[in-house]
Scaffold this active site. Structure first.
Site, PDB file in Angstrom:
ATOM      1  N   GLU A  60       0.891  -1.071   0.009  1.00 50.51           N
ATOM      2  CA  GLU A  60       0.161  -0.008  -0.080  1.00 50.51           C
ATOM      3  C   GLU A  60       0.968   1.281   0.198  1.00 50.51           C
ATOM      4  OE1 GLU A  60      -4.059  -1.721   2.025  1.00 50.51           O
ATOM      5  OE2 GLU A  60      -2.758  -0.550   3.312  1.00 50.51           O
ATOM      6  N   GLU A  67      -6.301  -7.477  -1.718  1.00 47.54           N
ATOM      7  CA  GLU A  67      -7.089  -7.581  -0.488  1.00 47.54           C
ATOM      8  C   GLU A  67      -8.637  -7.272  -0.751  1.00 47.54           C
ATOM      9  OE1 GLU A  67      -5.129  -5.223   2.636  1.00 47.54           O
ATOM     10  OE2 GLU A  67      -3.348  -5.812   2.309  1.00 47.54           O
TER      11      GLU A  67
END
Length: 659
Positions: free
Chosen positions: A142, A298
């Protein structure tokens, strides 16, 4: 097409791991992501490496025909690194170093961080280069735009500016630093935006945002070179999301194999028809980054919580429905976060598929059904892609500039794109959300909301598109700024005035106030946020303001330009206006759409050599009726539907037209 899970063998003992992998195999899990936070176990002391625990887990996965994606663990350096090399820690805009014990607080440009990043990535990639189970890599985790303000990043920022401008004199002129006596007389005076004041020079702030994004890109390339060299047969990606410091998605993924996104749709029931809640927008944007299919690294598995109060749990159908929504919009693999709730650490209540009880329940059973369905249809849908005739233009430049100088209360850049995207969803029409500099020749309609920052290349590209017969939609706050974030000194919409056939004589920043607009179809619509007062030169007026001192003034226009058309929307409407306008524009461009599609029924089409497949998703907690244009057969359950059938709350299906 695969369904996978994120898994953390470093959190569990060997008996848990064995039973988990056995259940994954039985459930139909095809892939797991491992190790993105495991640096302290992979290198417990400087120069001391221990991969045995990970080798053992990977061997067990391989025995059960489950493939592996490994994360480079550079998001969470071990504490020994920070203790010995404290300058590897980020410095915030107040000049303070971050505290250790959290994640993502490393400095990309720190020489010590680069040194140990190089070492751990070299060791891992060489170790797993010939693994028959490992198929690819996720770089870090991320990644955000690098807003570190340490000494190393300050030097990098100065070098970035020197490369762009060459001389201080040029930079002073481009930034307009004469304001408030801000002119630099030496490069050493140039620093990151310490203090975080909103009063700093907007041109300087935009350049820092561009540098911060480029700094992240450079860090990705640094790791990519190592992985490519040692593991040439493996794919390489990184997972992204929408943080406050949004990276430049297009630059970040340019040299990576595909985009990966972390997808957490809301678990709250949305009853407001004007809500922009659908994560189909985010998925379309992810697909548009490289204009190819992507991965979800995710995916929502349960209620979210940890550093904030927990959200509502996933309703029946959400786990399967949201996964199929992502697949419908181009996801080829969906990896769920996570297999089981953590019993340790900060994310104990960021729920996985199995709760702390370790007893598979309702959510897990729905996940198992998802695995079964995807595995059943995967071969038939192999190499399927999405082809659309409508594009929405996205630019990180606009996102950065809007945050630097918010134009009016509650006006956000991404929401301007979502308003159009939502209207197309309601009409059952797909859209590509692409970089504003991309080739447009394959599209009939291009929507370019709020081109606040403009540049010559994009302007020429849009003019060429319209001249060739395309339909272009522009909106308020277009043509306001030059690339250096200084104001254009000409009537708005600046360089687009000719093709739009209008000038903006004045504007009124409405903010949260609401007015009404009367359209050519004699319908009245609510508007808010912003009002451009439009004077047509060659354009036709198709809506006028119905209130205030500018009652009767043009609010929306359309102009025939060369072989194409240009629409200009001077205000921000309630959702119904976009639906009605886009219906007419789609009709004019001979693009098929649905006139009786219930709210929250989402459609998308993927196609390959086997034909076209209609994905249908009920993105609501209510029973919905779908009125199809022909009879369809479900490739999931082999049911043949009539032209009208019902969908359960969050229900989904994949249909092929009956011959």
């Amino acid at each position: 097409m695969k369904i996978g899970v994120d898994y953390y063998p470093e959190h569990w003992d060997i008996n848990n791991i064995k039973s988990d992998i056995n259940l994954m195999r039985k459930t139909g899990v095809k892939l797991v992501r491992l190790a993105e936070f495991a640096w302290c176990r992979l290198e417990p002391a400087e120069g001391v490496y221990d991969f045995k625990w990970l080798d053992d887990a990977i061997e067990l996965f391989g025995e059960n025909d489950i493939q592996i994606v490994l994360g480079t663990p550079t998001c969470t350096p071990p504490l020994w690194l920070y203790e010995k090399y404290p300058y590897a820690i980020q410095v915030d805009k107040n000049g303070n170093r971050s505290f250790t014990g959290i994640r993502g607080h490393r400095c990309f440009n720190s020489p010590s961080m680069r040194k140990f990043t190089n070492l751990i990535v070299e060791k891992m990639t060489k170790h797993y280069a010939n693994s028959k189970v490992v198929i690819g890599w996720q770089i870090d985790n991320e990644l955000e735009a690098n807003n570190c303000c340490c000494e190393h990043c300050s030097n990098k920022f100065r070098e970035w500016l020197k490369n762009k401008y060459g001389t201080l004199e040029t930079m002073n002129k481009e930034h307009g630093n004469v304001v408030w006596s801000g002119e630099y007389t030496s490069w050493e005076q140039v620093k990151p935006p310490l203090g975080g004041s909103p009063h700093l020079n907007p041109s300087y702030l935009l350049d820092f945002d561009r540098y911060a994004a480029d700094s992240t890109v450079e860090y990705v390339k640094f790791q990519l070179e190592i992985i490519r060299r040692n593991c040439p047969k493996h794919f390489v990606t990184t997972n992204t999301w929408f943080p406050y410091y949004i990276p430049n998605f297009h630059k970040t993924f340019k040299e990576l194999d595909f985009v990966s996104y972390d997808n957490y749709p809301t678990t709250k029931v949305i009853d407001n028809k004007d809500s922009l809640h659908s994560h189909a927008f985010h998925c379309d944007l992810m697909r548009g980054i490289k204009r190819q299919n992507f991965w979800i690294m995710e995916q929502l598995s349960g209620p979210l919580g940890c550093w904030m109060p927990m959200t509502r749990t996933t309703k029946p159908g959400m786990i399967k429905g949201y996964s199929f929504q992502a697949i419908a919009h181009g996801a080829d693999t969906v990896v769920h976060f996570r297999w089981r709730n953590a019993t340790i650490g900060a994310e104990m209540f960021w729920h996985g598929l199995i709760d702390h009880s370790n007893v598979p329940g309702r959510r897990f059973n729905e996940f198992a059904e998802l695995c079964n369905d995807v595995n059943k249809i995967s071969a038939e849908l192999r190499d399927s892609v999405i082809k659309n005739e409508v594009a929405i233009l996205y630019s990180s430049e606009q996102e950065y500039a809007f945050k630097i100088q918010p134009q009016v209360q509650n006006m956000y850049y991404l929401e301007q794109l979502q308003l159009f995207h939502q209207s197309l969803l309601r009409l059952g029409v797909g859209a590509d959300i692409i970089d504003w500099s991309e080739d447009l020749s394959s599209y009939k309609i291009v929507i370019a909301p709020t081109l606040y920052i403009t540049n010559e290349t994009v302007t020429k590209n849009l003019y060429s598109f319209v001249k060739a017969g395309g339909t272009l939609i522009l909106t308020n706050r277009t043509g306001v700024k030059y690339p250096n974030n200084t104001c254009v000194m000409k009537p708005l919409p600046g360089d687009f005035a000719e093709c739009a056939g209008i000038v903006v004589t004045e504007y009124d920043p409405l903010g949260e106030d609401k007015l009404t607009v009367k359209s050519y179809n004699n319908k009245t619509y609510e508007c808010t946020q912003w009002c451009d007062l439009i004077e047509p030169t060659t354009a036709k007026v198709i809506a006028t303001y119905n209130d205030d001192f500018f009652k009767g003034t043009a609010a929306v226009t359309v102009n025939n330009y060369k072989s194409g058309k240009v629409y200009y929307l001077g205000t921000v409407f309630s959702r119904d206006y976009y639906y009605d306008l886009m219906s007419q524009i789609l009709k004019d461009n001979n693009i098929k759409y649905y006139t009786e599609l219930e709210d929250d029924i989402e459609l998308s089409v993927r196609e390959n050599d086997n034909g076209k497949y209609l994905f249908i998703f009920n993105n609501s907690n209510k029973l919905k009726t779908f009125k199809a244009k022909s009879k369809y057969r479900s490739i999931i359950n082999d049911t043949v539907y009539g032209q009208t059938f019902e969908l359960k709350p969050y229900g989904t299906d994949v249909l092929k037209e009956c011959k």
